[in-house]
Design a protein around this motif. Structure first.
Motif, PDB file in Angstrom:
ATOM      1  N   ARG A   1      40.788  28.585  43.859  1.00 58.92           N
ATOM      2  CA  ARG A   1      41.038  30.019  43.949  1.00 58.92           C
ATOM      3  C   ARG A   1      39.764  30.762  43.552  1.00 58.92           C
ATOM      4  O   ARG A   1      39.152  30.462  42.524  1.00 58.92           O
TER       5      ARG A   1
ATOM      6  N   ARG B   1      37.937  34.911  43.511  1.00 59.96           N
ATOM      7  CA  ARG B   1      38.231  36.340  43.606  1.00 59.96           C
ATOM      8  C   ARG B   1      37.914  36.872  45.003  1.00 59.96           C
ATOM      9  O   ARG B   1      38.565  37.808  45.487  1.00 59.96           O
TER      10      ARG B   1
ATOM     11  N   ALA C   1      38.020  34.971  47.998  1.00 65.66           N
ATOM     12  CA  ALA C   1      38.960  34.456  48.998  1.00 65.66           C
ATOM     13  C   ALA C   1      40.415  34.761  48.658  1.00 65.66           C
ATOM     14  O   ALA C   1      41.262  34.848  49.556  1.00 65.66           O
ATOM     15  N   ASN C   2      40.728  34.930  47.380  1.00 62.70           N
ATOM     16  CA  ASN C   2      42.116  35.144  46.950  1.00 62.70           C
ATOM     17  C   ASN C   2      42.190  36.338  46.000  1.00 62.70           C
ATOM     18  O   ASN C   2      42.561  36.208  44.831  1.00 62.70           O
TER      19      ASN C   2
ATOM     20  N   ASP D   1      45.120  37.029  43.563  1.00 57.03           N
ATOM     21  CA  ASP D   1      45.399  36.146  42.435  1.00 57.03           C
ATOM     22  C   ASP D   1      44.642  36.555  41.169  1.00 57.03           C
ATOM     23  O   ASP D   1      44.890  35.998  40.093  1.00 57.03           O
TER      24      ASP D   1
ATOM     25  N   GLU E   1      48.718  32.465  37.480  1.00 57.34           N
ATOM     26  CA  GLU E   1      49.349  31.942  38.692  1.00 57.34           C
ATOM     27  C   GLU E   1      49.920  30.555  38.448  1.00 57.34           C
ATOM     28  O   GLU E   1      49.490  29.828  37.547  1.00 57.34           O
TER      29      GLU E   1
END
Length: 834
Positions: free
Chosen positions: A767, A769, A771-772, A775, A785
């Protein structure tokens, strides 16, 4: 003479002697009762006189020789008598030396003959009185031959009533002494400057910050000796300063006589060498904590000594100095104060005079916790930019080896401080470790005025059931650095380290006294421990704690080192009848330990048997968990390449938890930028159980971090409660949920989270910041998460890591350590999947 720069409110103390504080009182009573009489005593249970100064190293069995002017400690002759890790073979040497009226022992060792002979037999010691008053102590070298030669040496120390120096007579005898010179050795480390006193036969070394100078005079010489370079500074005495003789039996002898003066400065040394009367100068008007007052002679005849001739003044403002007869102009100055001057006429009589410092500019701060109570803090002050664009330089309050104020930092154990500082514009950061938000402000300090700061330090990161720990740091008793131990404890305390064993090199030690001095025993739990450092570095470094501390014994009662790392770590593990303790391997070369002991590129099993005695292992830098093997190898750094071999240990069935520690040697941001969080049944620092810390460290209930805090839980239908870091569980073969929560105070962030199963990164659980974005958050909770993880049948282990890529810790951790990235890594959760 300048007194010690040590804070005046502290009782006189020996840097390794936590139990006794009564040196000045004892010495004062002796002087009153005995007048000028010189005495020699053996130190023991009924006769202990600890010296004030960070380099005091005496133990029971040593000899103290003193009069009303000076105090010296002669180390007991013995094969195993070492002052500390690097100051070794000190039998019959002077290991402590200071004046009575200004105690500040900064001497590591004076070696008569520069250590070319060993003094192992205390039955060869003679003591007696000198004609006309005074005492002597004499010892012959042991029967072992020096350098394979049939030669022997005798050392004699003489102290006469009322003298301000110790006389040393060194003699070498043998059939052939042509290879020997009149040479002595001195260990006075790091902050000392070495020179000679003009127009005299005195060489000296000066530590201006800690207010101590040692002068060595060649009694028969017309010139001072020559200093060598290196850690052991050898002083070769000039021709004419020694005597050679031939006896009737054909033996030859070489004899030289020196005087050793403890003084406050070269100027004071000059006056002492001329038997000058003491001049007491009281500096008043100082503002704030540790203003670091300096006096200097700016005009007058000091016999060729370069002006201005500066020296440090005690926090009390009282300085006692001996100057040659004459008239002088003196300057008094302190950080943030305007300098003032006065004239001083020195006669052959003692005198007292006063001088008032000029007006001070200062910052006064008061910071509290959220209930309005006291709280420790670190105040870091950087030069800022004024409204007109003028930049103020970063302030420098003191050496990185000092306490109180070091570099551009102020350590406050209770959140209040008054810091005198030059006028200017400053950026001020007030912090208390990574569980608290930083308070940042810009202030303008006007000349001669007071600027007030206040605020509330808010604990925003919830670390319930976890306490922060530093398991490896050092100060002056280690012998490889010159940091005040009080400053080390201040650094730990003000970075919110809640558990910190004392781990000095080669010596069991304690922080109890320092916490008592700071009135902070309720804020940090500690215990006695040590680091053993044998040869074959860096593999042969191991910590252990808790250990039983004997402050009056060699090495604090600890074990000796061994050249074989396996033997050494086994000795440490089995010390005190294999008592419960943590045994930690420090900063190892993993390849050398596991595969290749001589690093010749050939597999030979390394020192892998060390693993049998190892409870935990240092694995920093932990950010390398995100790198490939090729990327780690490309760094070509001896501190690299620990993370993947560490995870490989788990795959091989070796469950040795990882830890991270600063190995701090100096007090300026030294501790704090690396830490461990360890599971604890209490969040109250004063109630932390050392026994529980041992158990939880050994079981791997540890989070390793440069600042971010993380919890990891494994949820599964077969588990009544989630598995925590360090746990071992058995579950059925269905996916589990990995609950990962990461928190940061307002000066830290993370932007990448990775999960490792059996040491391998799982791309599907990655994960970031970028790309996701959904989250990640921008508040205290950066990531919270549940990640579904599929585990292979059989045994496996899970590690979670997070990092702030292209981010840094920033100015809170200083210009060096502030460049490190925010990163956090868990220890494993162990899972058996049916």
């Amino acid at each position: 003479m300048a007194a010690s720069n040590y804070p005046p409110q502290l009782p006189p103390r020996n840097s390794h002697m936590n139990a006794v504080h009564l040196f000045l009182i004892a010495i004062a009573s002796i002087v009153v009762s005995a007048g000028h009489a010189a005495t020699i005593d053996v130190i023991g249970p009924e006769n202990r006189f600890p010296l004030s100064g960070k380099e005091a190293d005496w133990i029971d069995g040593d000899f103290v020789i003193r009069n009303d002017e000076i105090v010296a400690v002669i180390a007991r002759p013995g094969e195993l008598r070492d002052a500390n890790m690097t100051v070794r073979g000190v039998g019959a040497c002077i290991i402590d030396l200071t004046r009575v009226d200004a105690p500040s022992d900064q001497l590591s060792c004076f070696y008569p003959g520069a250590g070319r002979f060993q003094f192992y037999d205390d039955t060869l010691v003679e003591q007696g009185t000198l004609e006309g008053g005074g005492v002597f102590w004499r010892c012959k070298s042991s029967s072992s031959l020096a350098d394979g030669q049939d030669s022997m040496s005798t050392i004699e120390y003489q102290l006469r009533d009322g003298e301000s120096f110790l006389t040393v007579v060194t003699t070498i005898k043998g059939q052939d002494i042509s290879r020997y010179q009149a040479v002595d050795g001195v260990r006075a480390d790091r902050t000392f400057q070495f020179a000679s006193l003009p127009q005299t036969a005195i060489a000296y070394c000066e530590d201006e910050t800690f207010g101590q100078t040692y002068g060595i005079q060649s009694v028969l010489g017309n010139a001072a000796g020559e200093w060598s370079s290196g850690r052991m500074r050898e002083l070769t005495h000039p021709v004419g300063s020694f005597v050679t003789k031939k006896a009737d039996d054909g033996t030859n002898s070489l004899t030289w006589t020196t005087r050793i003066y403890p003084a406050g400065s070269p100027a004071d040394l000059k006056g002492l060498s001329l038997a000058g009367a003491p001049q007491t100068i009281r500096v008043t008007g100082a503002v704030g904590d540790q203003p670091r007052i300096k006096l200097s002679v700016i005009e007058g005849d000091l016999g060729g000594l370069k002006l201005p001739a500066k020296w440090s003044v005690a926090e009390s403002g009282v300085s006692i100095i001996h100057l040659p007869l004459g008239t002088y102009k003196l300057r008094a100055e302190a950080i943030g104060h305007e300098a003032t001057e006065l004239s001083l006429n020195v006669t052959d009589q003692p005198s007292e005079t006063s001088i008032v410092l000029g007006a001070a500019s200062r910052i006064v701060g008061k910071f509290t916790d959220e209930r309005g109570g006291e709280i420790p803090c670190k105040v870091t002050i950087y030069g800022g930019v004024s409204a007109d664009g003028t930049r103020t330089d970063n302030p420098t309050f003191g050496l990185d080896s000092a306490s109180g104020s070091v570099g551009n930092c102020v350590y406050s154990a209770d959140g209040t401080f008054t810091r005198s500082i030059p006028p200017g514009t400053y950026d001020v950061l007030v912090s208390y470790g990574p569980e608290y938000d930083v308070i940042e402000s810009t202030v303008v300090v006007e000349k001669g005025s007071e600027t007030s700061l206040q605020g509330t330090l808010k604990r925003v990161v919830d670390t319930t059931d976890w306490v922060s720990a530093e398991l490896h740091s050092h100060s002056s008793p280690s012998g490889d650095n010159t940091s005040e131990q009080l400053g080390r404890v201040e650094n730990l305390l003000c970075e919110h380290l809640e558990f910190a064993p004392c781990t000095e090199h080669q010596r069991i030690e304690s922080y109890d006294d320092q916490l008592e001095i700071l009135r902070a025993a309720n804020r940090m739990t500690t215990c006695s421990g040590m680091e053993l450092t044998g040869k074959l570095l860096p593999i042969n470094h191991q910590n252990a704690f808790p250990l039983k501390y004997d402050p009056f014994a060699q090495d604090g009662g600890g074990p000796r080192v061994d050249d074989d790392p396996v033997v050494q770590i086994a000795r440490l593990a089995m010390w005190e009848d294999s008592s419960p303790k943590v045994v930690q391997t420090n900063h190892p070369n993993m390849r050398q330990m596991l595969h290749d002991r001589d690093l010749d590129g050939k597999e030979d099993g390394g020192f892998s048997k060390m693993l049998d005695f190892m409870d935990i292992i240092e694995v920093h830098p932990i950010e390398e968990i995100f790198l490939s093997d090729e990327e780690v190898a490309a760094k070509k750094n001896s501190d690299s390449g620990r993370m993947r071999p560490w995870m490989g240990l788990f795959k091989d069935g070796r469950r040795i938890p990882g830890v991270v520690n600063t190995d701090a040697h100096y007090n300026w941001h030294g501790s704090g930028w690396l830490r461990n969080w360890v599971r604890s049944s209490t969040d109250e620092p004063s109630k932390i159980s050392v026994t529980e810390m041992v158990d939880h460290l050994e079981s791997g209930q540890i989070v390793m971090s440069t600042g971010p805090f993380m919890t990891v839980q494994l949820h599964h239908p077969d588990l009544a409660t989630p598995a925590m870091i360090g746990d071992e569980v058995t579950i059925g073969n269905v996916p589990a949920d990995l609950a990962v929560k990461i928190q940061c105070a307002n000066w830290l962030d993370v932007n990448r989270v990775e999960v490792f199963v059996n040491g391998e990164m799982k791309p599907e659980l990655s994960r970031t910041r970028t790309a996701n974005p959904g989250d990640f958050a921008d508040g205290v909770v950066k990531f919270d998460e549940r990640l579904q993880v599929e585990l292979p049948p059989g045994d496996s282990f899970i590690i979670v890591a997070a990092i702030g890529e292209n981010l840094t810790l920033g100015r809170v951790m200083g210009e060096e350590f502030g460049k490190k990235p925010p990163v956090v890594v868990s220890n494993p959760i162990f899972v058996h999947t049916k």
